[in-house]
Design a protein around this motif. Structure first.
Motif, PDB file in Angstrom:
ATOM      1  N   THR A 105    -121.170 -44.651 -54.970  1.00  0.00           N
ATOM      2  CA  THR A 105    -120.596 -43.502 -54.276  1.00  0.00           C
ATOM      3  C   THR A 105    -119.081 -43.616 -54.419  1.00  0.00           C
ATOM      4  N   VAL A 106    -118.499 -42.718 -55.163  1.00  0.00           N
ATOM      5  CA  VAL A 106    -117.058 -42.818 -55.446  1.00  0.00           C
ATOM      6  C   VAL A 106    -116.269 -42.392 -54.206  1.00  0.00           C
ATOM      7  N   THR A 107    -115.354 -43.260 -53.776  1.00  0.00           N
ATOM      8  CA  THR A 107    -114.671 -43.034 -52.499  1.00  0.00           C
ATOM      9  C   THR A 107    -113.159 -43.168 -52.659  1.00  0.00           C
ATOM     10  N   LEU A 108    -112.456 -42.224 -52.107  1.00  0.00           N
ATOM     11  CA  LEU A 108    -110.989 -42.264 -52.108  1.00  0.00           C
ATOM     12  C   LEU A 108    -110.519 -42.679 -50.722  1.00  0.00           C
ATOM     13  N   ILE A 109    -109.707 -43.734 -50.669  1.00  0.00           N
ATOM     14  CA  ILE A 109    -109.162 -44.200 -49.389  1.00  0.00           C
ATOM     15  C   ILE A 109    -107.731 -43.688 -49.266  1.00  0.00           C
ATOM     16  N   ASP A 110    -107.524 -42.812 -48.297  1.00  0.00           N
ATOM     17  CA  ASP A 110    -106.223 -42.202 -48.023  1.00  0.00           C
ATOM     18  C   ASP A 110    -105.712 -41.375 -49.226  1.00  0.00           C
ATOM     19  N   THR A 111    -104.721 -40.557 -48.951  1.00  0.00           N
ATOM     20  CA  THR A 111    -104.093 -39.784 -50.024  1.00  0.00           C
ATOM     21  C   THR A 111    -102.590 -40.063 -49.959  1.00  0.00           C
ATOM     22  N   VAL A 112    -101.790 -39.133 -50.427  1.00  0.00           N
ATOM     23  CA  VAL A 112    -100.337 -39.377 -50.490  1.00  0.00           C
ATOM     24  C   VAL A 112     -99.576 -38.204 -49.866  1.00  0.00           C
ATOM     25  N   LYS A 113     -98.302 -38.403 -49.712  1.00  0.00           N
ATOM     26  CA  LYS A 113     -97.405 -37.355 -49.205  1.00  0.00           C
ATOM     27  C   LYS A 113     -97.528 -36.119 -50.119  1.00  0.00           C
ATOM     28  N   PRO A 161     -95.775 -33.813 -51.707  1.00  0.00           N
ATOM     29  CA  PRO A 161     -95.111 -33.584 -53.005  1.00  0.00           C
ATOM     30  C   PRO A 161     -95.581 -34.530 -54.114  1.00  0.00           C
ATOM     31  N   PHE A 162     -96.354 -35.555 -53.753  1.00  0.00           N
ATOM     32  CA  PHE A 162     -96.785 -36.544 -54.739  1.00  0.00           C
ATOM     33  C   PHE A 162     -98.258 -36.384 -55.129  1.00  0.00           C
ATOM     34  N   ARG A 163     -98.860 -35.262 -54.725  1.00  0.00           N
ATOM     35  CA  ARG A 163    -100.290 -35.050 -54.976  1.00  0.00           C
ATOM     36  C   ARG A 163    -100.622 -35.098 -56.471  1.00  0.00           C
ATOM     37  N   GLU A 164     -99.796 -34.461 -57.276  1.00  0.00           N
ATOM     38  CA  GLU A 164    -100.119 -34.409 -58.709  1.00  0.00           C
ATOM     39  C   GLU A 164    -100.090 -35.802 -59.345  1.00  0.00           C
ATOM     40  N   GLU A 165     -99.147 -36.620 -58.877  1.00  0.00           N
ATOM     41  CA  GLU A 165     -99.091 -37.996 -59.410  1.00  0.00           C
ATOM     42  C   GLU A 165    -100.384 -38.738 -59.069  1.00  0.00           C
ATOM     43  N   MET A 166    -100.827 -38.599 -57.813  1.00  0.00           N
ATOM     44  CA  MET A 166    -102.069 -39.275 -57.414  1.00  0.00           C
ATOM     45  C   MET A 166    -103.262 -38.740 -58.210  1.00  0.00           C
ATOM     46  N   MET A 167    -103.343 -37.432 -58.344  1.00  0.00           N
ATOM     47  CA  MET A 167    -104.484 -36.843 -59.066  1.00  0.00           C
ATOM     48  C   MET A 167    -104.483 -37.293 -60.531  1.00  0.00           C
ATOM     49  N   ALA A 168    -103.287 -37.420 -61.099  1.00  0.00           N
ATOM     50  CA  ALA A 168    -103.199 -37.872 -62.490  1.00  0.00           C
ATOM     51  C   ALA A 168    -103.684 -39.314 -62.606  1.00  0.00           C
ATOM     52  N   ARG A 169    -103.317 -40.148 -61.642  1.00  0.00           N
ATOM     53  CA  ARG A 169    -103.785 -41.550 -61.692  1.00  0.00           C
ATOM     54  C   ARG A 169    -105.304 -41.604 -61.531  1.00  0.00           C
ATOM     55  N   ILE A 170    -105.841 -40.770 -60.627  1.00  0.00           N
ATOM     56  CA  ILE A 170    -107.305 -40.727 -60.461  1.00  0.00           C
ATOM     57  C   ILE A 170    -107.948 -40.287 -61.785  1.00  0.00           C
ATOM     58  N   GLU A 172    -101.062 -39.753 -40.557  1.00  0.00           N
ATOM     59  CA  GLU A 172     -99.641 -39.402 -40.690  1.00  0.00           C
ATOM     60  C   GLU A 172     -99.430 -38.761 -42.073  1.00  0.00           C
ATOM     61  N   MET A 173     -98.506 -37.825 -42.134  1.00  0.00           N
ATOM     62  CA  MET A 173     -98.419 -36.943 -43.300  1.00  0.00           C
ATOM     63  C   MET A 173     -98.078 -37.644 -44.625  1.00  0.00           C
ATOM     64  N   ASP A 174     -97.479 -38.819 -44.558  1.00  0.00           N
ATOM     65  CA  ASP A 174     -97.223 -39.508 -45.829  1.00  0.00           C
ATOM     66  C   ASP A 174     -98.517 -40.033 -46.454  1.00  0.00           C
ATOM     67  N   HIS A 175     -99.601 -40.016 -45.685  1.00  0.00           N
ATOM     68  CA  HIS A 175    -100.901 -40.447 -46.221  1.00  0.00           C
ATOM     69  C   HIS A 175    -101.946 -39.336 -46.202  1.00  0.00           C
ATOM     70  N   SER A 176    -101.593 -38.224 -45.621  1.00  0.00           N
ATOM     71  CA  SER A 176    -102.585 -37.150 -45.512  1.00  0.00           C
ATOM     72  C   SER A 176    -102.031 -35.799 -45.948  1.00  0.00           C
ATOM     73  N   GLY A 177    -100.742 -35.764 -46.273  1.00  0.00           N
ATOM     74  CA  GLY A 177    -100.105 -34.478 -46.579  1.00  0.00           C
ATOM     75  C   GLY A 177    -100.784 -33.726 -47.710  1.00  0.00           C
ATOM     76  N   PHE A 223    -103.593 -29.792 -40.126  1.00  0.00           N
ATOM     77  CA  PHE A 223    -103.752 -29.031 -41.370  1.00  0.00           C
ATOM     78  C   PHE A 223    -104.727 -27.861 -41.291  1.00  0.00           C
ATOM     79  N   SER A 224    -105.268 -27.615 -40.102  1.00  0.00           N
ATOM     80  CA  SER A 224    -106.267 -26.542 -39.972  1.00  0.00           C
ATOM     81  C   SER A 224    -107.344 -26.678 -41.053  1.00  0.00           C
TER      82      SER A 224
END
Lengths: 359, 49
Positions: free
Chosen positions: A47-55, A57-66, A84-89, A117-118
């Motif tokens: 089961t592929v699992t992602l732990i936390d995300t990133v701030k 403005p850095f979403r594309e960098e994270m998605m590219a690494r994934i 907190e938004m630096d990990h969930s933004g 984030f509604s």
């Protein structure tokens, strides 16, 4: 352009897929001279699992690494250890892009994420000690409320003895070395202590309880993967030992004298007090708020036994930079200090109150 | 100086002695008092080690 952002293997099944913020220099008043990282981790099991995300403005960098190791659409679960938004933004956009089967957070985390984030989908609240099967691997959730937000939790990958520790055991340090054992130990020692002093310090009693709890549970850690800075592997006891030491706030033979000055009178007093402290056998750090940053003062206070604070009087109040450091310090709650106040004022010692001269 | 002392009290800092305030420029006597205050603070810290 070909993707240059790559995932970094942490263990056989776990990859770092975070982002590096080389340029951030302020984190809510904490000066981050070496930038930071926002760490997210991908567990590539049944089961592929992602732990936390990133701030955000850095979403594309994270998605590219994934995307460098797996099609992001194959992510089954997302776990939010800290809202907190630096990990969930970037979480709302990642959810929209990936459409995972489930998103997990602590009960407070689930509520907080929805409020921030509604998010229009269910976030599954997990309890302290609850386990989640990832097929051939298992995650155990440990609630760490108020370390350092009410939502905070750790996730522990049982078979790998790997702790995803969100902000705990982290530091603000941007680098391309992903592991502590690849990094300069002096920088790690300084940045880890500065991070503790500026973020974790007020929660020190909870840190001590958590260490007690984890020790009693017999958990061991081959790897500690925090949400900022390098990953601890090979030797994880050092950073845990440091947390135990910093949290205990046992005074040492050290004093911090912090002051600001207008025409050097308060400075002369600060220097005389410092000489007395040194004559009494303490190591002294004399810090002018005209020259240093508040983050540095808190770093120096870790392990200090004494604090002397001096300010001239300006318009019947402290100098603004002294009000700044005192506000910051009272929030961070350093403990076990011997202290004294001092300062100078030009005549009159007490300025007339408004309107007094008109009566 | 009251503001400083209030903040120190909020941090539960134990006072080593009365704070020292000077009008205009500290003279030699006042600087001696500062020195002694530093020594008194050090003594209290060392008693806790």
């Amino acid at each position: 352009m070909k993707n240059t952002f790559k995932a970094v293997p942490v263990t056989e099944d776990v990859w770092w897929v975070g982002a590096i913020d080389w340029n951030i220099r302020d984190f809510h008043g904490y000066q981050t001279r070496r930038g930071s990282t926002y760490n997210a981790y991908l567990i590539l099991t049944d089961t592929v699992t992602l732990i936390d995300t990133v701030k955000a403005p850095f979403r594309e960098e994270m998605m590219a690494r994934i995307a460098s190791v797996i099609d992001p659409g194959k992510i089954d679960y997302i776990v939010s250890n800290h809202s907190e938004m630096d990990h969930s933004g970037s979480l709302p956009e990642v959810i929209a892009a990936v459409n995972p089967k489930k998103v997990f957070a602590s009960a407070v985390g689930a509520k907080t994420l929805k409020e921030l984030f509604s998010i229009d989908r269910e976030i599954t609240a997990v309890k302290d000690g609850e386990t989640l099967s990832l097929g051939n691997r298992t995650l155990t959730f440990l609630e760490t409320r108020m370390l350092h937000w009410p939502d905070s939790m750790f996730s522990y990958l049982n078979e790998e003895e790997l702790l995803f520790s969100q902000d705990a055991f982290g530091m603000h340090y941007a680098s391309l070395e992903r592991f502590a054992d690849e990094s300069d130990p002096a920088i790690l020692a300084y940045e880890a202590a500065t991070y503790y002093a500026n973020i974790i310090l007020p929660y020190s009693p909870l840190v001590l309880k958590l260490i007690e709890r984890v020790t009693a549970a017999g958990l061991s850690f081959r790897t500690i993967a925090p949400d900022h800075g390098p990953i601890w592997r090979k030797e994880t006891g050092g950073i845990i030992g440091n947390y135990a030491k910093w949290a205990a706030q046992k005074p040492e033979a050290k004093a911090v004298v912090v002051y600001a000055t207008m025409w050097h009178s308060t400075e002369m007093m600060a220097r005389a007090i410092s000489e007395g402290l040194a004559a009494g056998g303490l190591h002294v750090k004399l810090m002018s708020m005209d020259e240093v940053h508040r983050s540095d003062v808190v770093y120096e206070l870790l392990g200090a036994g004494a604090l002397a604070v001096g300010s001239p009087t300006l318009n019947n109040h402290l100098l603004p930079n002294m009000a700044d450091i005192l506000t910051y310090l009272t929030g961070l709650k350093p403990r076990n200090l011997i202290g004294a106040a001092f300062g100078s004022s030009s005549a009159p010692l007490s300025a007339p109150t408004a309107g007094a001269g008109r009566r | 100086m009251k503001e400083t002392e209030d903040n120190l009290a909020e941090m539960k800092v134990e006072k080593a002695g009365e704070g020292i305030r000077v009008k205009n420029v500290p003279n030699a006597d006042l600087l001696s008092r500062c020195y002694e205050l530093g020594k008194a603070m050090a003594e209290k810290v060392r008693s806790r080690l």
